[in-house]
Scaffold this active site. Structure first.
Site, mmCIF file in Angstrom:
data_model
loop_
_atom_site.group_PDB
_atom_site.id
_atom_site.type_symbol
_atom_site.label_atom_id
_atom_site.label_comp_id
_atom_site.label_asym_id
_atom_site.label_seq_id
_atom_site.Cartn_x
_atom_site.Cartn_y
_atom_site.Cartn_z
ATOM 1 N N GLU A 8 44.327 -21.583 23.007
ATOM 2 C CA GLU A 8 43.604 -22.828 22.387
ATOM 3 C C GLU A 8 43.772 -24.027 23.162
ATOM 4 O OE1 GLU A 8 46.841 -23.899 19.162
ATOM 5 O OE2 GLU A 8 48.428 -23.573 20.625
ATOM 6 N N ILE A 31 49.672 -14.476 24.542
ATOM 7 C CA ILE A 31 50.631 -13.618 23.801
ATOM 8 C C ILE A 31 50.682 -13.984 22.529
ATOM 9 C CG2 ILE A 31 51.509 -13.104 26.107
ATOM 10 C CD1 ILE A 31 53.911 -14.519 25.153
ATOM 11 N N ASP A 32 50.457 -15.277 22.112
ATOM 12 C CA ASP A 32 50.874 -15.562 20.689
ATOM 13 C C ASP A 32 49.713 -14.932 19.605
ATOM 14 O OD1 ASP A 32 52.962 -17.080 21.655
ATOM 15 O OD2 ASP A 32 52.104 -19.036 21.511
ATOM 16 N N ARG A 91 78.754 -7.350 16.516
ATOM 17 C CA ARG A 91 78.285 -8.944 16.709
ATOM 18 C C ARG A 91 76.829 -9.065 16.276
ATOM 19 N NH1 ARG A 91 78.931 -9.000 23.049
ATOM 20 N NH2 ARG A 91 81.099 -10.095 22.321
ATOM 21 N N GLU A 105 60.225 -19.018 18.538
ATOM 22 C CA GLU A 105 60.822 -20.344 19.424
ATOM 23 C C GLU A 105 60.098 -21.516 18.628
ATOM 24 O OE1 GLU A 105 58.776 -20.458 23.058
ATOM 25 O OE2 GLU A 105 56.949 -20.526 22.475
ATOM 26 N N HIS A 142 59.484 -15.877 29.452
ATOM 27 C CA HIS A 142 58.682 -15.440 30.309
ATOM 28 C C HIS A 142 58.418 -13.834 30.362
ATOM 29 C CE1 HIS A 142 58.700 -19.751 30.945
ATOM 30 N NE2 HIS A 142 57.516 -19.609 31.023
#
Length: 341
Positions: A103, A126-127, A162, A221, A271
């Site tokens: 973008e 990759i997004d 966990r 993220e 990464h």
């Protein structure tokens, strides 16, 4: 005709496949000359240009990264940046550019196209957040890597009983988190498009422990809690005004541990998701994008981006393709709500 090839922004699997297809078809079918611009837009600011020919792109199809290098450089943030870009192109007799980027890189391509530079865009990230195309190459590889990581984390989560929080990439769009989370059987999936309720997340975690099951939480993220700000470790900005995201996974694990009384750990894939060899799908898509990009150059159809719509490669005006970010449709997210609360 002499054509320049540029890769900008974060690297991703499939970039070399585009370079290879652009150069091979351009040389073999159209008799063009090629040069490669080093390190994205920075190469045009610093006049760092190298020759490209068929031998130089031989064998790079399965290689990750980019043989040209990349950077997150914004020409408009540098003194006389636009003129320096034009001067470098003129100095090397470059008639047109093939710009491969996400973008931000394509956003700069849009602005430079308005400045009279002849260019064609190729979407990568990759997004999978570039509008106007069903998929960007790099996404399929990233999802495969994240899915495999989640598969592996299930066994260690169960061994120690966990919670394991997996932080994946996705600044504004949760495509990786959603696709990999579903494929990996995660119990909670958190995406930037939908602020989450930390109490609801912890209740979902507790319900899993009640049936002697160790939960996996996948978080993009860029995800953020309701009525709260994005959790960040680093407030510095890059040349496009973006913060360097990371921190939500650690914050989430700490909150889950404090609120549930159960151990929680974080794995940040970072990464790893965009490194290494591209998947077969990404090689196929990147190659098709390259072939159609050089066709657009041949036809003088500049200021456009090649895009995948269904099974067809089409051209979209760059201005339209970069006008907004492609995010996860709420209806798609809701389809899977029964699986993760």
């Amino acid at each position: 005709m002499k054509v320049g090839v540029l890769t900008g922004g974060g690297d991703c699997p499939g970039l070399n496949a585009v370079i290879r297809s652009v150069v091979r078809k351009g040389v073999q079918e159209y008799g063009y000359e090629f040069v490669g611009v080093r390190d994205g837009w920075l190469g045009l600011l610093q006049d760092t240009v190298i020759p490209l020919d068929i031998p130089s792109v031989r064998g790079i199809l399965p290689r990750g990264g980019t043989i040209l290098g990349s950077s997150r450089t914004n020409p408009f943030k540098h003194q006389d940046g636009v003129q320096r870009v034009k001067d470098t192109l003129a100095a090397h007799d470059v008639d047109a550019l093939v710009v491969i980027g996400g973008e931000d890189t394509l956003g700069m391509a849009t602005e430079l196209s308005r400045e009279g530079i002849h260019l064609v865009g190729v979407p990568k990230t990759i997004d999978n957040d570039v509008s106007g195309t069903d998929y960007t190459f790099g996404f399929d590889t990233a999802v495969g890597i994240a899915s495999e990581a989640i598969d592996r984390l299930h066994t260690t989560a169960e061994s120690h009983m966990r919670t394991l929080v997996v932080e994946v990439m996705g600044r504004h769009s949760g495509w990786i988190a959603l696709r990999a989370g579903i494929a990996g059987g995660a119990n909670v999936i958190l995406i930037p498009e939908r602020p989450f309720d930390i109490d609801q997340v912890c209740e979902q975690v507790k319900s899993r422990f009640k049936i002697n099951y160790a939960p996996i939480v996948v978080v993009a993220e860029g995800a953020a809690p309701e009525e709260g700000q994005m959790v960040l470790k680093d407030q510095t900005l890059d040349e496009y005004g973006h913060v360097r995201l990371s921190g939500i996974g650690e914050w989430l694990a700490q909150e889950i541990e404090e609120r549930t009384g159960k151990d929680a750990r974080t794995t940040v894939l970072g990464h790893i998701q965009r490194g290494g060899t591209p998947s077969a799908f990404d090689r196929w898509l990147a190659t098709r994008f390259g072939l159609h990009a050089i066709d657009a150059v041949k036809e003088g159809d500049f200021g456009v981006m090649v895009a995948l719509q269904g099974t067809e490669i089409v051209r979209r005006p760059l201005a339209d393709a970069t006008a907004q970010t492609k995010t996860v449709d709420a209806r798609l997210y809701d389809e899977f709500e029964v699986f993760y609360g």
